[in-house]
Design a protein around this motif. Sequence first.
Motif, mmCIF file in Angstrom:
data_model
loop_
_atom_site.group_PDB
_atom_site.id
_atom_site.type_symbol
_atom_site.label_atom_id
_atom_site.label_comp_id
_atom_site.label_asym_id
_atom_site.label_seq_id
_atom_site.Cartn_x
_atom_site.Cartn_y
_atom_site.Cartn_z
ATOM 1 N N LEU A 1 -11.104 8.821 1.513
ATOM 2 C CA LEU A 1 -10.973 10.129 0.883
ATOM 3 C C LEU A 1 -10.017 10.022 -0.297
ATOM 4 C CD1 LEU A 1 -10.490 12.283 4.114
ATOM 5 C CD2 LEU A 1 -12.585 12.043 2.769
ATOM 6 N N PRO A 2 -9.987 10.990 -1.165
ATOM 7 C CA PRO A 2 -8.962 10.990 -2.218
ATOM 8 C C PRO A 2 -7.569 11.059 -1.578
ATOM 9 C CG PRO A 2 -10.727 12.498 -2.784
ATOM 10 C CD PRO A 2 -10.967 12.075 -1.358
ATOM 11 N N GLY A 3 -6.626 10.244 -2.093
ATOM 12 C CA GLY A 3 -5.273 10.248 -1.547
ATOM 13 C C GLY A 3 -4.614 8.885 -1.660
ATOM 14 N N ALA A 4 -3.495 8.741 -0.986
ATOM 15 C CA ALA A 4 -2.682 7.526 -1.079
ATOM 16 C C ALA A 4 -3.151 6.460 -0.091
ATOM 17 C CB ALA A 4 -1.218 7.868 -0.812
ATOM 18 N N LEU A 5 -2.851 5.186 -0.429
ATOM 19 C CA LEU A 5 -3.257 4.060 0.424
ATOM 20 C C LEU A 5 -2.194 2.959 0.365
ATOM 21 C CD1 LEU A 5 -5.753 3.016 2.130
ATOM 22 C CD2 LEU A 5 -6.324 1.682 0.112
ATOM 23 N N LYS A 6 -1.769 2.494 1.555
ATOM 24 C CA LYS A 6 -0.822 1.385 1.675
ATOM 25 C C LYS A 6 -1.326 0.404 2.728
ATOM 26 C CE LYS A 6 3.593 2.377 1.942
ATOM 27 N NZ LYS A 6 4.252 1.823 0.742
ATOM 28 N N PHE A 7 -0.537 -0.639 2.982
ATOM 29 C CA PHE A 7 -0.884 -1.653 3.978
ATOM 30 C C PHE A 7 0.287 -1.813 4.954
ATOM 31 C CE2 PHE A 7 -3.238 -2.461 0.164
ATOM 32 C CZ PHE A 7 -4.494 -2.874 0.581
ATOM 33 N N ARG A 8 -0.032 -1.960 6.250
ATOM 34 C CA ARG A 8 1.025 -2.220 7.226
ATOM 35 C C ARG A 8 0.483 -3.058 8.385
ATOM 36 N NH1 ARG A 8 2.316 3.563 10.324
ATOM 37 N NH2 ARG A 8 0.294 3.794 11.374
ATOM 38 N N LEU A 9 1.406 -3.630 9.158
ATOM 39 C CA LEU A 9 1.060 -4.555 10.230
ATOM 40 C C LEU A 9 1.103 -3.860 11.582
ATOM 41 C CD1 LEU A 9 0.483 -7.513 11.125
ATOM 42 C CD2 LEU A 9 2.964 -7.831 11.241
ATOM 43 N N ASN A 10 0.050 -4.112 12.384
ATOM 44 C CA ASN A 10 0.012 -3.666 13.788
ATOM 45 C C ASN A 10 0.255 -2.175 13.976
ATOM 46 O OD1 ASN A 10 -0.626 -6.223 14.702
ATOM 47 N ND2 ASN A 10 1.494 -6.759 15.182
ATOM 48 N N ASP A 11 -0.248 -1.374 13.042
ATOM 49 C CA ASP A 11 -0.246 0.076 13.183
ATOM 50 C C ASP A 11 1.153 0.676 13.330
ATOM 51 O OD1 ASP A 11 -1.562 2.511 13.151
ATOM 52 O OD2 ASP A 11 -1.924 2.547 15.318
ATOM 53 N N ASN A 12 2.162 0.043 12.714
ATOM 54 C CA ASN A 12 3.484 0.663 12.663
ATOM 55 C C ASN A 12 4.154 0.272 11.352
ATOM 56 O OD1 ASN A 12 5.275 -1.725 13.036
ATOM 57 N ND2 ASN A 12 4.246 -1.832 15.035
ATOM 58 N N TRP A 13 5.337 0.840 11.106
ATOM 59 C CA TRP A 13 5.976 0.706 9.803
ATOM 60 C C TRP A 13 7.011 -0.426 9.742
ATOM 61 C CZ3 TRP A 13 3.826 2.850 5.786
ATOM 62 C CH2 TRP A 13 3.023 3.985 5.965
ATOM 63 N N ASP A 14 7.131 -1.238 10.770
ATOM 64 C CA ASP A 14 8.124 -2.308 10.750
ATOM 65 C C ASP A 14 7.913 -3.264 9.581
ATOM 66 O OD1 ASP A 14 9.193 -1.224 12.989
ATOM 67 O OD2 ASP A 14 8.375 -2.706 14.388
ATOM 68 N N VAL A 15 6.648 -3.591 9.308
ATOM 69 C CA VAL A 15 6.308 -4.453 8.171
ATOM 70 C C VAL A 15 5.222 -3.743 7.373
ATOM 71 C CG1 VAL A 15 5.564 -6.736 7.417
ATOM 72 C CG2 VAL A 15 6.795 -6.490 9.591
ATOM 73 N N ASN A 16 5.540 -3.360 6.140
ATOM 74 C CA ASN A 16 4.550 -2.642 5.327
ATOM 75 C C ASN A 16 4.706 -3.026 3.866
ATOM 76 O OD1 ASN A 16 6.005 -0.209 3.729
ATOM 77 N ND2 ASN A 16 7.061 -0.566 5.685
ATOM 78 N N TYR A 17 3.613 -2.841 3.125
ATOM 79 C CA TYR A 17 3.580 -3.204 1.707
ATOM 80 C C TYR A 17 2.983 -2.064 0.891
ATOM 81 C CZ TYR A 17 4.643 -8.102 2.750
ATOM 82 O OH TYR A 17 5.259 -9.264 3.151
#
Length: 370
Positions: A301-317
């Motif tokens: 959908l229109p909106g923001a997109l990021k990447f993260r590991l194992n469905d949590n925010w401990d490791v994200n880009y």
Amino acid sequence: MKKYINKLFILGSLLFLGASCENDSADVTTLKAVSFPSQLVASSGTIVLTEDNADANAVLLSWPKVTFPIDAPVTYAIQFDLIGDTGGTNTWPKAKRVEVGEDVLSKALIGRDLNKIAIDLGLEPGVAGKVVVRVEAVMDRKIYSELITLTITPYEKSVVFGEIYMPGSYQGWAIETAAALTAIQKGIYQGYMTVPVGAGPGFKFNIARNWAQFYGAGATNFDLKNMSDTDFSLPGSGSYQIKVNLNTSKWSFAPYAWGIVGPASATADQTASDPNYGWNHSIPMSYDHQTKTWKVTANLLPGALKFRLNDNWDVNYGPADSSTNTINKDNGGAYTINEAGTYEITYTINETDPATTGYPATATCTIVKK
């Protein structure tokens, strides 16, 4: 009345005596001199460390019992430092500390641990250098043994190369296209793979891209047995980090998947029931072990997109600059999806050994509308 006065006098006297006893005990404990009755002893004063003997005992340190004024456990620790850091007002500033425990009067250090201490203190690999050692004893105060000097020749950890391979049901048992696990330490290999929905759980570990030598399951699913016909198995579909330790003949796995997250990754139905669904739930990507790339095809959908590991925010880009395909660890930025539709998204990261070296500062991605 006189009887009550006498009772109060006696009670006051007892309280005064009790307080005096407590003060006397505190004075005795604080003022009585305490010291090590004899010197710290090392099993060897000259130690040459090698990678081949990294897991063998390198030195045994032992010391006498320290007696404090009160009967209670004494906690001991060992400190290592350079000779030049043990004088002046700020003594032992860079000391490396090894906890020992209560009433324990010796400590053996294996080569790997002593080598790390020596390297951390700045000793040069392959060259004999000197470190000083002392023992700390703690009860109501800290006291230290006299220091001794050790001559240590540390080693430089060798760069490890090599791979082993993981043929299995997930890719049709073709050894030519099996996932590769890369050496991260001597005899220890790590890699990533995805078991597709409907694929079988069985696999083997092969030394080369052939069947001349392989490992199957031994006494348990996690024991390596040379040329065993019994397959190893994973719990089911999903992505995993796989580690194999040929030194201990064991292997292990952990669920492991990069995913996309943000309002753009939520569907219309999910957004209607939870306005923050896109930020709260990642869409997992699958690992292509041949290209070493994480991939997913998703309706965005229109909106923001990021990447993260194992469905949590401990490791994200997220992207520091959204005009590039470079994404940055722990960056608050995001890509903006302007138009709803089906997108193919890839994510590539250097994961040599996250457990010891951490995750890299950057990764790369592509987001292409189909």
